[in-house]
Scaffold this active site. Sequence first.
Site, PDB file in Angstrom:
ATOM      1  CE  LYS A  13      -2.315  -0.662   3.869  1.00  0.00           C
ATOM      2  NZ  LYS A  13      -1.501  -1.952   4.181  1.00  0.00           N
ATOM      3  NE  ARG A  88      -4.371   0.792  11.222  1.00  0.00           N
ATOM      4  CZ  ARG A  88      -3.289   0.011  10.389  1.00  0.00           C
ATOM      5  NH1 ARG A  88      -3.439  -1.034   9.902  1.00  0.00           N
ATOM      6  NH2 ARG A  88      -2.209   0.721  10.333  1.00  0.00           N
ATOM      7  NE  ARG A 128       8.423  -3.132   6.554  1.00  0.00           N
ATOM      8  CZ  ARG A 128       7.357  -2.816   6.455  1.00  0.00           C
ATOM      9  NH1 ARG A 128       6.627  -2.036   5.571  1.00  0.00           N
ATOM     10  NH2 ARG A 128       6.478  -3.214   7.691  1.00  0.00           N
ATOM     11  NE  ARG A 134       9.471  -1.385  10.017  1.00  0.00           N
ATOM     12  CZ  ARG A 134       8.160  -0.786   9.567  1.00  0.00           C
ATOM     13  NH1 ARG A 134       8.348  -0.099   8.294  1.00  0.00           N
ATOM     14  NH2 ARG A 134       7.137  -0.684  10.211  1.00  0.00           N
ATOM     15  NE  ARG A 145       2.262  -4.951  11.567  1.00  0.00           N
ATOM     16  CZ  ARG A 145       3.080  -4.614  10.936  1.00  0.00           C
ATOM     17  NH1 ARG A 145       4.281  -5.072  10.899  1.00  0.00           N
ATOM     18  NH2 ARG A 145       2.892  -3.610   9.893  1.00  0.00           N
TER      19      ARG A 145
END
Length: 187
Positions: A13, A88, A128, A134, A145
Amino acid sequence: MRLVLLGAPGSGKGTQGEKLVAHFGIPKISTGDALRAAVKAQTPLGLTAKAAMDAGDLVANEVVYGIVEERLAQPDAQKGCILDGFPRNLAQAQVLDTMLTRIGKGDIDKALHLHVTDEEIVKRLLDRAQKEGRADDTEAVIRHRIEVYNAETRPLLDYYGKQGKLVKVEGVGGLEEIYQRILGVLK
């Protein structure tokens, strides 16, 4: 154009949203980016959001509503925007509809769903996490998630589908290939 981007974390996104910003000349409003900036700045909002984000949970609706309404009121969002990370859930979608009417911004034109399988998302986000360092992207947090997304956000596909606003795009392939698919369904 007022466009809502839908898709699980890691579906692309953000990347595709940036390309659409350039194409349509309207801003992308990313609640994720705004929340991460608040966490980094250690604002009261950021401190409230940090605990939920670290656990992979959603940030409280009231916090997100304030961020979105302030952003929609800014001059660059007068002609439209691309919403990434909001709404969301169904409650947020209904509040967004009411908010847009109340502040005179019109309706959402399209909701674009970038479809990517759960296993591809896990692979992308672990990759990622390694590249960007991260800490919030461990496999357990990523899977949580995805579960939260499926429970909370996936019902928006029906919500926007019933309104005739949902368009779906396969989110796997080359970046430009996916972008061209998106442009094709938004015409």
